[in-house]
Design a protein around this motif. Sequence first.
Motif, PDB file in Angstrom:
ATOM      1  N   ILE A   1      -5.952  -0.270  15.014  1.00  0.00           N
ATOM      2  CA  ILE A   1      -5.824  -1.538  14.300  1.00  0.00           C
ATOM      3  C   ILE A   1      -7.102  -2.376  14.321  1.00  0.00           C
ATOM      4  O   ILE A   1      -7.283  -3.226  13.471  1.00  0.00           O
ATOM      5  N   SER A   2      -8.001  -2.131  15.263  1.00  0.00           N
ATOM      6  CA  SER A   2      -9.190  -2.981  15.279  1.00  0.00           C
ATOM      7  C   SER A   2     -10.359  -2.383  14.521  1.00  0.00           C
ATOM      8  O   SER A   2     -11.340  -3.069  14.276  1.00  0.00           O
TER       9      SER A   2
ATOM     10  N   ASN B   1      -8.445  -6.903  18.338  1.00  0.00           N
ATOM     11  CA  ASN B   1      -9.356  -7.405  17.320  1.00  0.00           C
ATOM     12  C   ASN B   1     -10.692  -7.673  17.991  1.00  0.00           C
ATOM     13  O   ASN B   1     -10.753  -8.409  18.962  1.00  0.00           O
TER      14      ASN B   1
ATOM     15  N   SER C   1      -2.493 -11.872   8.136  1.00  0.00           N
ATOM     16  CA  SER C   1      -3.898 -12.039   8.553  1.00  0.00           C
ATOM     17  C   SER C   1      -4.036 -12.290  10.046  1.00  0.00           C
ATOM     18  O   SER C   1      -4.628 -13.265  10.479  1.00  0.00           O
TER      19      SER C   1
ATOM     20  N   VAL D   1      -5.358  -9.917  12.174  1.00  0.00           N
ATOM     21  CA  VAL D   1      -6.551  -9.212  12.663  1.00  0.00           C
ATOM     22  C   VAL D   1      -7.698  -9.482  11.696  1.00  0.00           C
ATOM     23  O   VAL D   1      -7.600  -9.171  10.520  1.00  0.00           O
TER      24      VAL D   1
ATOM     25  N   ALA E   1      -9.779  -6.365   9.913  1.00  0.00           N
ATOM     26  CA  ALA E   1      -9.165  -5.540   8.891  1.00  0.00           C
ATOM     27  C   ALA E   1      -9.202  -6.228   7.538  1.00  0.00           C
ATOM     28  O   ALA E   1      -9.433  -7.427   7.435  1.00  0.00           O
TER      29      ALA E   1
ATOM     30  N   SER F   1      -3.696  -7.665   7.334  1.00  0.00           N
ATOM     31  CA  SER F   1      -2.957  -7.335   8.549  1.00  0.00           C
ATOM     32  C   SER F   1      -1.709  -8.189   8.665  1.00  0.00           C
ATOM     33  O   SER F   1      -1.561  -9.206   7.996  1.00  0.00           O
ATOM     34  N   SER F   2      -0.809  -7.761   9.529  1.00  0.00           N
ATOM     35  CA  SER F   2       0.412  -8.531   9.741  1.00  0.00           C
ATOM     36  C   SER F   2       0.864  -8.404  11.188  1.00  0.00           C
ATOM     37  O   SER F   2       0.545  -7.433  11.874  1.00  0.00           O
ATOM     38  N   TYR F   3       1.587  -9.420  11.635  1.00  0.00           N
ATOM     39  CA  TYR F   3       2.222  -9.368  12.952  1.00  0.00           C
ATOM     40  C   TYR F   3       3.704  -9.595  12.728  1.00  0.00           C
ATOM     41  O   TYR F   3       4.093 -10.542  12.049  1.00  0.00           O
TER      42      TYR F   3
ATOM     43  N   CYS G   1      -0.062  -4.748  12.687  1.00  0.00           N
ATOM     44  CA  CYS G   1      -0.409  -3.709  11.717  1.00  0.00           C
ATOM     45  C   CYS G   1      -1.609  -4.159  10.909  1.00  0.00           C
ATOM     46  O   CYS G   1      -1.682  -5.314  10.502  1.00  0.00           O
ATOM     47  N   SER G   2      -2.569  -3.261  10.699  1.00  0.00           N
ATOM     48  CA  SER G   2      -3.704  -3.635   9.867  1.00  0.00           C
ATOM     49  C   SER G   2      -3.996  -2.541   8.851  1.00  0.00           C
ATOM     50  O   SER G   2      -3.735  -1.371   9.098  1.00  0.00           O
TER      51      SER G   2
ATOM     52  N   ALA H   1       1.425  -5.833   5.535  1.00  0.00           N
ATOM     53  CA  ALA H   1      -0.031  -5.733   5.695  1.00  0.00           C
ATOM     54  C   ALA H   1      -0.683  -5.279   4.390  1.00  0.00           C
ATOM     55  O   ALA H   1      -1.774  -5.730   4.047  1.00  0.00           O
TER      56      ALA H   1
END
Lengths: 277, 262
Positions: A88-89, A142, B45, B47, B50, B53-55, B65-66, B161
């Motif tokens: 993910i990063s 991140n 957003s 992250v 990326a 992205s989503s949380y 998720c990115s 995401a």
Amino acid sequence: MAENFLSCQPDEYYQRFLDHEIRPDGRKLNEYRYLNIGIGSISTADGSAVLKIGKTTVICGVRAQLTNPPILKPNHGYLVINVDIPGISKGLTKYTNDDEAYTISQIIQEMVSNSKMLDLKSLGIEHKKLSWVLFCDIIICNNDGNALDACLLALVGALKNTRLPHVTVDEDEDIPIVNSVTKHELVLREIPVCVTAAMFRENYVIIDPNTEEEKLSSGSIIVCSLEKGGISYMSSVGAGLEGERKVEMFERAKFHSERIRKELVTACEEQAQSMEY
Amino acid sequence: MHTFYTTIPEQTHSWRTFDTNSASKNVSTPVRGDNDFRPVFFQLSAVSNARGSSYLEWGGNKILCSVFGPRENTLRRDEFSIKGRLVCEVSICPFSIPHTPNARQQSYIDTDRLSALLVSSLESSVCIDKYPKSQIEICLLFIETDTLSMSTAAVLSASLALIDARIEVWDITIACSCMIRSENSVKMDPSWSEITDSEYVGLLTLFYQPSLNVVSGVECEGELTNLQLVKGMDSCIEGCLQLKKYIEGKLKENILKSRAEK
């Protein structure tokens, strides 16, 4: 216009800002980004911390498990530290082989072992029979620069949050008996805090670099300081500083680490108090 | 000294298996109606590295998720393909899996299977024709999970995401699961305690694209009759429509908020 200038001539772009003692993101050269510390937010771990420095986000979780003590030191326990940078990063990890995570975990292990922060004897339960192993998994979600500082802070926060249940060994059947009603904290003798700085053309030293500054810098200095002013790890990579400026760098690092340590301790105490009620 | 810290013990055991007070720690869950979902929370957003992205927090799952790309195709570099490719990687934090021993709970999670499931259920909704020669990467990280409704939460976070990354899609893919009881009644979005307590027959997971009215995937567990299966699918589609309404409302709110900030 400014974006074009940055992408065409990044060095000159930064030089113009640095000449006025300011950085493109509005910080002064000696300014740390905003810290956001969340302690104990992951319920499945025995201790956890989520740490943000600006946009850099790091999660650390501690899993405590029971095991046989090491043969050479039968009254000790284990502390296993691992750093991971998942997809993910930075995108898919299958095709890239990056040493960044390995480097960070090596440096952190050195910082922790040098500082003698955790007495491994306190993780032993029964001589030659049983001891604790703490799996500390640090995950960089991140990376916007200065991941090392964030990783160490998250690790220390998670260890401060870790509560272990009371364990005894049944002498007849040789199995552990766990009583999870009363849990005790880990005894941390030190709180190591590291501060990273980047060097620009040997003239400028900037604290807490972001990704862009890390890419452009000619070298970096890492100072990990302890509560009573000791230093448990120090490294200076790339173009070096002169002796006098190194002393200045230590002073700055000490100033920042004291403030950060205070913030971390208050965050841990607040969380512990909220758990009691 | 350093090598001492890095040694890893060969065999370890969770202390919870020897716990004498485990029974007293049952946390009471709030009572829900059969058609109610557990609360869903998401944020876009999350992250900055990326493209999007989503949380997502849903039930016992917390997912980050990115989405990256469109990037150069890494698999077939010399081959030309007019269509883009969707790739997925699922990773799970080692501390995210609960320790509480539960008869049917998994201790090992097949991440490859989960990512294949994600790709196959999302592929039909993404306009891959518009991204020739390239690949779109979806990366997921489970920060916390109850190992039960992993695929539903994963699909939802991935499609959120994708929206945040402004990748062109035909539709949002929404996932929903339901439990089927022995007397043919259905419970939406069950948790572990509900599955083990009542007369459980089967678990149905469905991936649905509401605007296209397309079912892009069905997963079924347990022994179900034809009638039960049809009933379960119908109520899952209904649940997906319910979720879609909520998510669309939240997305609109987000857009209005970001416009107001500008």
